[in-house]
Design a protein around this motif. Structure first.
Motif, PDB file in Angstrom:
ATOM      1  N   TRP A  15      11.772 -44.450 108.840  1.00 35.86           N
ATOM      2  CA  TRP A  15      11.675 -44.978 110.207  1.00 35.86           C
ATOM      3  C   TRP A  15      10.321 -45.661 110.350  1.00 35.86           C
ATOM      4  O   TRP A  15       9.274 -45.051 110.153  1.00 35.86           O
ATOM      5  CB  TRP A  15      11.821 -43.855 111.228  1.00 35.86           C
ATOM      6  CG  TRP A  15      11.758 -44.305 112.654  1.00 35.86           C
ATOM      7  CD1 TRP A  15      12.099 -45.531 113.151  1.00 35.86           C
ATOM      8  CD2 TRP A  15      11.326 -43.537 113.782  1.00 35.86           C
ATOM      9  NE1 TRP A  15      11.926 -45.571 114.516  1.00 35.86           N
ATOM     10  CE2 TRP A  15      11.448 -44.365 114.941  1.00 35.86           C
ATOM     11  CE3 TRP A  15      10.856 -42.227 113.938  1.00 35.86           C
ATOM     12  CZ2 TRP A  15      11.099 -43.924 116.204  1.00 35.86           C
ATOM     13  CZ3 TRP A  15      10.515 -41.790 115.214  1.00 35.86           C
ATOM     14  CH2 TRP A  15      10.644 -42.629 116.330  1.00 35.86           C
TER      15      TRP A  15
ATOM     16  N   ARG B 297       8.089 -48.097 113.063  1.00 38.44           N
ATOM     17  CA  ARG B 297       8.024 -48.607 114.432  1.00 38.44           C
ATOM     18  C   ARG B 297       6.574 -48.972 114.749  1.00 38.44           C
ATOM     19  O   ARG B 297       5.636 -48.434 114.144  1.00 38.44           O
ATOM     20  CB  ARG B 297       8.522 -47.584 115.450  1.00 38.44           C
ATOM     21  CG  ARG B 297       7.827 -46.220 115.360  1.00 38.44           C
ATOM     22  CD  ARG B 297       7.814 -45.490 116.670  1.00 38.44           C
ATOM     23  NE  ARG B 297       7.153 -46.227 117.728  1.00 38.44           N
ATOM     24  CZ  ARG B 297       5.825 -46.293 117.873  1.00 38.44           C
ATOM     25  NH1 ARG B 297       5.015 -45.679 117.019  1.00 38.44           N
ATOM     26  NH2 ARG B 297       5.300 -46.984 118.858  1.00 38.44           N
TER      27      ARG B 297
ATOM     28  N   GLU C  94       6.615 -56.669 118.188  1.00 41.47           N
ATOM     29  CA  GLU C  94       7.055 -55.267 118.195  1.00 41.47           C
ATOM     30  C   GLU C  94       8.237 -55.082 117.241  1.00 41.47           C
ATOM     31  O   GLU C  94       9.129 -55.937 117.167  1.00 41.47           O
ATOM     32  CB  GLU C  94       7.449 -54.865 119.608  1.00 41.47           C
ATOM     33  CG  GLU C  94       7.893 -53.427 119.753  1.00 41.47           C
ATOM     34  CD  GLU C  94       8.256 -53.083 121.176  1.00 41.47           C
ATOM     35  OE1 GLU C  94       8.681 -51.945 121.422  1.00 41.47           O
ATOM     36  OE2 GLU C  94       8.123 -53.968 122.055  1.00 41.47           O
TER      37      GLU C  94
ATOM     38  N   ASP D 193      11.018 -51.979 115.345  1.00 45.48           N
ATOM     39  CA  ASP D 193      11.555 -50.616 115.307  1.00 45.48           C
ATOM     40  C   ASP D 193      12.742 -50.639 114.362  1.00 45.48           C
ATOM     41  O   ASP D 193      13.791 -51.202 114.678  1.00 45.48           O
ATOM     42  CB  ASP D 193      11.986 -50.168 116.708  1.00 45.48           C
ATOM     43  CG  ASP D 193      12.309 -48.673 116.774  1.00 45.48           C
ATOM     44  OD1 ASP D 193      12.581 -48.077 115.720  1.00 45.48           O
ATOM     45  OD2 ASP D 193      12.295 -48.117 117.886  1.00 45.48           O
ATOM     46  N   SER D 194      12.585 -50.054 113.184  1.00 50.09           N
ATOM     47  CA  SER D 194      13.657 -50.095 112.190  1.00 50.09           C
ATOM     48  C   SER D 194      13.803 -48.736 111.516  1.00 50.09           C
ATOM     49  O   SER D 194      12.826 -48.010 111.338  1.00 50.09           O
ATOM     50  CB  SER D 194      13.381 -51.173 111.130  1.00 50.09           C
ATOM     51  OG  SER D 194      12.214 -50.883 110.391  1.00 50.09           O
ATOM     52  N   TRP D 195      15.042 -48.409 111.175  1.00 53.65           N
ATOM     53  CA  TRP D 195      15.302 -47.170 110.447  1.00 53.65           C
ATOM     54  C   TRP D 195      16.430 -47.401 109.449  1.00 53.65           C
ATOM     55  O   TRP D 195      17.244 -48.315 109.603  1.00 53.65           O
ATOM     56  CB  TRP D 195      15.660 -46.019 111.399  1.00 53.65           C
ATOM     57  CG  TRP D 195      16.880 -46.247 112.263  1.00 53.65           C
ATOM     58  CD1 TRP D 195      16.897 -46.738 113.524  1.00 53.65           C
ATOM     59  CD2 TRP D 195      18.241 -46.021 111.899  1.00 53.65           C
ATOM     60  NE1 TRP D 195      18.184 -46.833 113.990  1.00 53.65           N
ATOM     61  CE2 TRP D 195      19.030 -46.390 113.025  1.00 53.65           C
ATOM     62  CE3 TRP D 195      18.868 -45.551 110.750  1.00 53.65           C
ATOM     63  CZ2 TRP D 195      20.426 -46.297 113.008  1.00 53.65           C
ATOM     64  CZ3 TRP D 195      20.266 -45.458 110.731  1.00 53.65           C
ATOM     65  CH2 TRP D 195      21.019 -45.824 111.855  1.00 53.65           C
TER      66      TRP D 195
END
Length: 666
Positions: free
Chosen positions: A198, A200, A220, A222-224
């Motif tokens: 994860w 972010r 910005e 946000d990756s998983w």
């Protein structure tokens, strides 16, 4: 290849009783594909080992692959601060658009997005890998179609590299975090690998300070991603491998509301046989989606909402290596790759905010290939040659537009097309002495245009780029020659001279200052020199690579004005050098110097992206019980990296970024 054979995880003892009983046999589970063939070094290659993959300053796979001079994405941004659709990768300055001209494989599975052709780089976590092998130059051979610039083979790590548990947690000075964990339990006589990551963070301003407005936003992200891989024996020399990957990646670029997302669910099954008749049987499924909001750069309101781009990929491969003699390796087989997808988007008035149009576009394309390749060892000489025949088809293409009231404005249905294309690759490797090897190769390759290139228009405001349903297949022909000099296992030099030419290369061709269209150029020609060198003494290693390329467009008709121009986004010089210290007690220190030469933003050679030289650093400081402190520095000297220059509207790459955290195992 690293074999994992520690009982009981990867070796199952087979007992017997009575006279004449041999020693217990072992079933060895590797989790990898078949061995490389003897002629593999005949082609220009560079391999990145696990130690280097896990010691990049950014923790991103594209950073590690940049050790290979000549590797590049469509833009200089990394996978945290670019639009995902710009993550097409290529080699040898062959230019192009956001579609990959290099074939990227993970455990034998093509990773390109079925609709766009970009690579989901944020889902390819380096800590999950054992190695990355980069073959520069076309001729896909047994890998499948699409490798007009080269092939990048990523091999997943197994228990030997990962241990039972490994993980890391880091943060940077802007408040971003990176968390990853891997668990590798026994699975009968085999193993499983469960991974998660994860990332972010608030990102940074890609817009220069003097161009920011109240609507400007930081990049910005946000990756998983979560992965599951298994390897179990089906017999003494047959192994079943499965792999699943789920990922989601969300980013904001330049302006508030300019949000993009990319997601995917992949699954594959592979059976490897290592007996007298070696075989590799592979099948895979992919589901991907993409969305993107475009914000006006003058009124800072939403003008385009690419709401969904669902796409599917399905494919497989069968390769057989019959026992044809000790000095021969024969590979024969077939492969298939199919893609389908649809674009759903809405356009809005920048003045009123009202909905103007709803658009749909999409189709299907596929390739079915037959291949044969033979390596023949004649003492100090190894010869190799292979042929492919690909049946390709483009079908079901359409573009539809309706106004806000649902009235049909455009309803285009495009003719289906299909045909056969042949390609080849051949090479020779000669051991001239104990230290020197000479090699030469020639090859051709084919790439079918992606659904994105055929049917999806897009906007980087204020420039509109139109699709083109009539695009022809790209066809490459190339040759190269070089030598490898090995003074010792740690001191080596490799030099390659090459010339490649891509006929009907697909490019974004400028028609007016605010309008482009994807078109086939007559060709893109690239020739140059690649150098790889490494040396070491004691705990210190020094390695580097350099690519110098002279690339130009061949144009006529609508593209006559481009004739002789350098392809956009292609530097003439790229180089990388790393100095590393690795001690026996676990210390790992390295510094990397990278240089990318100046390149043009556009095909008219109007807007320049200046050269950039960066310094990255990495430190792993061992503690007790398998724990280590990790320190990383991206762009340590805070070099300005220009990634886009549209008539003076500029985007910048990552500034100086300092990371600190802790790692266990791995």
């Amino acid at each position: 290849m690293t074999l994992f054979c520690s009982a009981p995880l990867a070796a199952q003892e087979i007992s017997c009783e009575g006279d004449g009983c041999d020693a217990p046999a072992a079933i060895i589970v590797t989790g990898q594909g078949l061995e490389q063939t003897p002629a593999t070094p005949a082609y220009s290659q560079q391999e990145i080992g696990r130690e280097r993959l896990t010691s990049s300053a950014s923790g991103r796979i594209e950073d590690a692959l940049s050790d290979v001079a000549g590797f590049q994405q469509f833009r200089r941004s990394d996978s945290r601060s670019s639009n995902p659709s710009a993550q097409g990768v290529t080699l040898r300055a062959l230019g192009g658009n956001a579609t990959s001209r290099a074939l990227v494989l993970l455990d034998g599975v093509p990773m390109a997005d079925p609709f766009f052709g970009y690579i989901p780089l944020s889902a390819l976590a380096p800590e999950r890998l054992a190695s990355a092998r980069v073959t520069r130059g076309g001729g896909s051979g047994a890998f499948g179609s699409g490798a007009v610039a080269g092939t990048i083979e990523l091999e997943s790590a197994g228990p030997d590299e990962l241990g039972l548990f490994s993980g890391a947690l880091l943060a940077n000075h802007r408040g971003a975090t990176e968390a990853s964990a891997t668990l590798t339990p026994e699975l009968g006589a085999g193993f499983a690998v469960v991974t998660g990551r994860w990332d972010r963070g608030p990102g940074f301003f890609t817009t220069p300070a003097d161009q920011r407005v109240p609507a400007s936003a930081k990049s910005e992200f946000d990756s998983w991603s979560v992965g599951l891989r298994t390897a179990v024996p089906l017999g003494d020399d047959v192994e079943l491998q499965t792999r699943g990957l789920v990922f989601d990646d969300r980013r904001t670029l330049r302006f508030d509301g300019a949000d993009s997302s990319a997601s995917g669910q992949d699954a594959s099954l592979r059976i490897i046989g290592r007996g007298d008749w070696e075989f590799d049987v592979l099948g895979y499924l992919q589901y991907r989606d993409f969305s993107n909001v475009v914000i006006s750069s003058t009124r800072f309101v939403k003008v385009l909402d690419q709401r969904k781009t669902p796409s599917n990929g399905i494919g497989g491969k069968i390769e057989i290596r019959p026992p044809v003699g000790q000095d021969h390796v024969l590979r024969i087989g077939a492969d298939y790759r199919g893609s389908s997808g649809n674009l759903l988007e809405e356009s809005f008035s920048a003045f009123t905010g009202d909905l103007r149009e709803r658009r749909r576009a999409g189709g299907e394309n596929s390739t079915f290939g037959l291949f044969a390749e033979h390596d023949w060892t004649l003492g100090d000489l190894i010869l190799t040659g292979g042929l492919r025949a690909d049946r390709w088809s483009i079908r079901g293409g359409y573009y539809e537009a309706r106004d806000a009231a649902g009235v049909l404005l455009t309803d285009d249905r495009f003719a289906d097309r299909s045909g056969w294309d042949a390609s080849f690759r051949a090479g020779a490797l000669f051991s001239a002495s104990e230290n020197i090897s000479l090699r030469a190769a020639a090859y051709s390759g084919v790439r079918v245009p992606t659904l994105n290139e055929l049917y999806r228009p897009f906007v980087v405001f204020p420039v509109v780029t139109q699709a083109n349903e009539a695009l022809e297949n790209e066809k490459l022909i190339g040759f190269e020659a070089g030598f490898d000099y090995a003074l010792s296992s740690r001191s080596q030099l490799s030099v390659t001279a090459f010339q490649n030419r891509v006929k009907d290369a697909v490019a974004n061709v400028t028609l007016t200052p605010t309008l482009r269209q994807r078109r086939n150029l007559d060709a893109v020609r690239s020739r140059g020199l690649e150098v790889i060198a490494k040396t070491g003494f004691g705990a210190i290693d020094l390695f580097g690579s350099l690519a110098w390329t002279d690339a130009e467009i061949e144009g006529s008709g609508a593209s006559l004005a481009l004739d002789g121009n350098r392809p956009p986004q292609t530097p003439k010089l790229a180089a990388s050098a790393t100095l590393a210290y690795r001690s026996a007690d676990g210390w790992d220190l390295s510094a990397t110097l990278r240089h990318v030469g100046a390149q043009f933003e556009d095909d008219q050679e109007t807007f320049v992206l200046p050269a950039a030289t960066t310094v990255n650093a990495f430190a792993k400081i061992p503690l007790a019980a398998g724990f280590s402190i990790i320190l990383r520095a991206e762009n340590l000297l805070d070099e300005e990296i220009m990634t886009r220059n549209q008539a003076g509207s500029i985007d910048l790459g990552v500034p100086r970024t300092i990371w600190a955290g802790i790692r266990i195992g791995g």
